[in-house]
Design an enzyme around this catalytic site. Structure first.
Site, PDB file in Angstrom:
ATOM      1  N   LYS A  87      40.415  29.143  45.966  1.00 43.02           N
ATOM      2  CA  LYS A  87      41.830  29.310  44.603  1.00 43.02           C
ATOM      3  C   LYS A  87      40.485  30.149  43.422  1.00 43.02           C
ATOM      4  O   LYS A  87      40.615  30.028  42.550  1.00 43.02           O
ATOM      5  CB  LYS A  87      40.354  27.752  44.010  1.00 43.02           C
ATOM      6  CG  LYS A  87      41.845  26.483  44.699  1.00 43.02           C
ATOM      7  CD  LYS A  87      41.397  24.959  43.659  1.00 43.02           C
ATOM      8  CE  LYS A  87      42.980  24.091  44.127  1.00 43.02           C
ATOM      9  NZ  LYS A  87      42.605  23.605  45.947  1.00 43.02           N
ATOM     10  N   GLU A 109      42.853  21.188  34.924  1.00 43.42           N
ATOM     11  CA  GLU A 109      42.930  20.357  35.276  1.00 43.42           C
ATOM     12  C   GLU A 109      42.341  20.038  36.714  1.00 43.42           C
ATOM     13  O   GLU A 109      41.805  21.239  37.136  1.00 43.42           O
ATOM     14  CB  GLU A 109      43.922  19.598  35.411  1.00 43.42           C
ATOM     15  CG  GLU A 109      44.985  20.396  36.415  1.00 43.42           C
ATOM     16  CD  GLU A 109      45.102  21.704  35.900  1.00 43.42           C
ATOM     17  OE1 GLU A 109      44.813  22.179  35.324  1.00 43.42           O
ATOM     18  OE2 GLU A 109      45.290  22.272  37.498  1.00 43.42           O
ATOM     19  N   SER A 373      42.600  28.143  54.044  1.00 40.03           N
ATOM     20  CA  SER A 373      42.479  28.477  53.092  1.00 40.03           C
ATOM     21  C   SER A 373      41.108  28.489  52.232  1.00 40.03           C
ATOM     22  O   SER A 373      40.446  28.430  50.858  1.00 40.03           O
ATOM     23  CB  SER A 373      43.228  27.321  52.384  1.00 40.03           C
ATOM     24  OG  SER A 373      43.202  25.922  52.379  1.00 40.03           O
TER      25      SER A 373
HETATM   26  C1  LIG Z   1      43.210  23.220  46.405  1.00 41.92           C
HETATM   27  C2  LIG Z   1      43.908  23.246  47.940  1.00 41.92           C
HETATM   28  C3  LIG Z   1      44.898  23.659  48.207  1.00 41.92           C
HETATM   29  C4  LIG Z   1      45.681  23.294  47.923  1.00 41.92           C
HETATM   30  O1  LIG Z   1      46.466  23.520  46.530  1.00 41.92           O
HETATM   31  P1  LIG Z   1      47.684  24.412  47.209  1.00 41.92           P
HETATM   32  O2  LIG Z   1      47.615  24.842  46.079  1.00 41.92           O
HETATM   33  O3  LIG Z   1      48.495  24.280  48.148  1.00 41.92           O
HETATM   34  O4  LIG Z   1      46.819  25.681  47.947  1.00 41.92           O
HETATM   35  C5  LIG Z   1      45.017  24.128  50.016  1.00 41.92           C
HETATM   36  N1  LIG Z   1      43.316  24.457  50.586  1.00 41.92           N
HETATM   37  C6  LIG Z   1      42.230  24.132  50.200  1.00 41.92           C
HETATM   38  C7  LIG Z   1      40.972  24.762  50.277  1.00 41.92           C
HETATM   39  C8  LIG Z   1      42.393  23.762  48.213  1.00 41.92           C
HETATM   40  O5  LIG Z   1      40.964  23.531  47.374  1.00 41.92           O
END
Ligand SMILES: *Cc1c(COP(=O)(O)O)cnc(C)c1O
Length: 390
Positions: A87, A109, A373
Site C-alpha cells: 500500500k 478512508e 502483498s
Molecule cells: C489491503 C491489502 C490487500 C487488499 O487490497 P488490494 O487493493 O486488493 O491489493 C491485500 N494484501 C494486503 C497485505 C493488504 O494490506
C-alpha cells in the site's frame, strides 16, 4: 500516457454528483500532467528506493516448491516494504502528486487500517496534515492500527453512519473532498472508486510488475507461466498483472476471499459471485449485501465491489478469478511460515494457498510468481485469538 475515457470496457466511469465530478476532473488533470514527468518520476523512484526499500526481491521459494511438488514458485516480496505491504507504493505516488499541486491537507478512508497507516506514514514523511476516516466498528476492531496512525500524527475520525464500516468511511471522505477541495487531496487506497482513481492506483502499483518482469527475465531467462495475487479492491493484483497484459503466454489469476465457502453466504468473492452494478461511483461486479454477508478472515479483502479493470479482464478472459476459503488461507499461512520462515499477511495467504494448489498440478519446468502483498505481523493478535478455530 494516452488519455483514458475512464472506462475498462463497460466498467469504471465516474457515477458521482456534479460537484464531485468537478473535483475529480481537476485530479485527472493533475495525474496526466505528472505521470510521465521526468522530475516527478525521479522523485518517486528516489522514495521507492531510499524510503520503501525497493526493489523488493523476487525470491525462489525452494522448500515451498518442493512441498507443493510441481511448478517452481517465486514470491514477489512486497511484505519487505517499509510499513509491511504494497500500500505504501500508492500512498507515496499520490502524496507526491498532492505536493506538486500544493495541497496542504490529506484525507483518506480506511477499513482494516492498513491504508490509513500507509497514508499517515507518508504524511509524517512530508509534514502534511492527515485525516483518516474510519468506520466506528472498524475503529474498535482495529485498535492497533488506530494507535499506529495516531502515533504517526494522523487525526482518526470515527464514522457512525450506517453499518459504520469501510463503505461509510469512503462516503464521508468523499463529502470532505468536495467541501474542501481547494486545499485537500483525497488519497484513495485501492484500484477502485470513480475515475481517475483506478487508473492512478494501478500506475503507482505497477512498479511491482515492472520489477517482477525484469527480475524473472534475469533469474530464469524467460517470463513466468502464471501470476497469482489476492483480490480485495484489486490494487496489488493489478500492480503485478498490468506490465504483463500484452504477454499472451503469461496467465494471470486473481484469488478472491471464499470465506466460509462459496455457498455459505459468508464470503467476499465479488467477481465470482457478484452482479454488475455501481458502488462508490464506479461500475463493477458487486455482491448483494442483502443475500451475502461480506466476510473474510482477512480484513483487507472484505469489500463488496472490485476494481473495474479486473471486472473487465474477467469478461474478456485475460485474467481468471478463483477463490480460496478462510480455512485454506489459514493453512497456507502456517505452511509458508514453517517452510520458508516468512509469515505472510492473511490477505496474501489466499494467493499462497491457490499458488501451492496450482503448482502441485503442473510440471516442474513451469514457473509461478505469487505476489506476497504483505507481512503477517499485523495479524498476530487475530491468529492468537482464533487458535485453530475457523
Ligand atoms: C489491503 C491489502 C490487500 C487488499 O487490497 P488490494 O487493493 O486488493 O491489493 C491485500 N494484501 C494486503 C497485505 C493488504 O494490506
Amino acid at each position: 500516457m494516452e488519455k483514458s475515457n475512464g472506462y475498462f470496457g463497460q466498467f469504471g466511469g465516474a457515477y458521482v454528483p456534479e460537484s464531485l465530478k468537478v473535483v475529480l476532473n481537476d485530479l485527472e488533470k493533475t495525474f496526466y500532467r505528472y505521470i510521465d514527468d521526468e522530475d516527478f518520476n525521479r522523485e518517486l523512484d528516489y522514495y521507492f528506493k531510499q524510503y520503501v526499500g525497493r526493489e523488493s526481491p523476487l525470491y525462489y521459494a525452494e522448500r515451498l516448491t518442493k512441498h507443493a511438488g510441481g511448478a517452481k514458485i517465486y514470491l514477489k516480496r512486497e511484505d519487505l516494504n517499509h510499513t509491511g505491504a504494497h500500500k505504501i507504493n500508492n500512498a507515496l505516488g499520490q502524496i507526491l502528486l498532492a505536493k506538486r499541486v500544493n495541497k496542504k491537507r490529506i484525507i483518506a478512508e480506511t477499513g482494516a487500517g492498513q491504508h490509513g497507516v500507509a497514508t499517515a506514514t507518508v504524511c509524517a514523511l512530508f509534514g502534511i496534515d492527515c485525516t483518516v476516516y474510519m468506520g466506528a466498528v472498524d475503529v474498535k476492531r482495529q485498535e492497533h492500527n488506530v494507535f499506529r496512525m495516531k502515533m504517526l500524527g494522523a487525526n482518526v475520525v470515527p464514522v457512525f453512519d450506517g453499518n459504520a464500516t469501510l463503505k461509510e468511511a469512503v462516503d464521508k471522505a468523499l463529502e470532505d473532498f468536495v467541501l474542501n477541495s481547494q486545499d485537500t487531496f483525497y488519497l484513495f487506497g485501492s484500484a477502485v472508486g470513480p475515475h481517475p482513481y483506478p487508473l492512478m492506483v494501478r500506475e503507482f502499483q505497477s512498479v511491482i510488475g515492472r520489477e517482477a518482469r525484469k527480475q524473472i527475465l534475469q533469474q530464469e531467462g524467460r517470463l513466468a507461466d502464471y501470476l497469482i495475487a489476492c483480490i480485495g479492491g484489486g490494487s496489488n493484483a493489478i500492480g503485478l498483472f498490468h506490465p504483463f497484459v500484452d504477454d499472451k503466454e503469461v496467465n494471470m489469476i486473481g484469488v478472491e476471499p471464499g470465506g466460509k465457502g462459496m455457498d455459505s453466504g459468508f464470503h467476499a468473492a465479488s467477481i465470482s459471485k457478484g452482479d454488475i452494478g455501481v458502488i462508490h461511483g464506479f461500475k463493477c461486479y458487486i455482491l448483494d449485501e442483502e443475500t451475502t454477508n461480506i466476510h473474510s478472515v482477512a480484513a483487507g479483502l472484505d469489500y463488496p465491489g472490485v476494481g473495474p479493470e479486473h471486472s473487465y479482464y474477467k469478461d474478456t478472459g485475460r485474467a481468471k478469478y478463483v477463490s480460496v476459503t478462510d480455512r485454506e488461507a489459514l493453512d497456507a499461512f502456517y505452511k509458508l511460515s514453517k517452510l520458508e520462515g516468512i509469515i505472510p499477511a492473511l490477505e496474501s495467504s489466499h494467493a499462497v494457498a491457490y499458488g501451492m494448489k496450482l503448482a502441485s498440478t503442473l510440471p516442474k519446468d513451469k514457473i509461478i510468481i505469487i505476489n506476497l502483498s504483505g507481512r503477517g505481523d499485523k495479524d498476530m493478535e487475530q491468529i492468537m485469538e482464533m487458535g485453530n478455530r475457523i
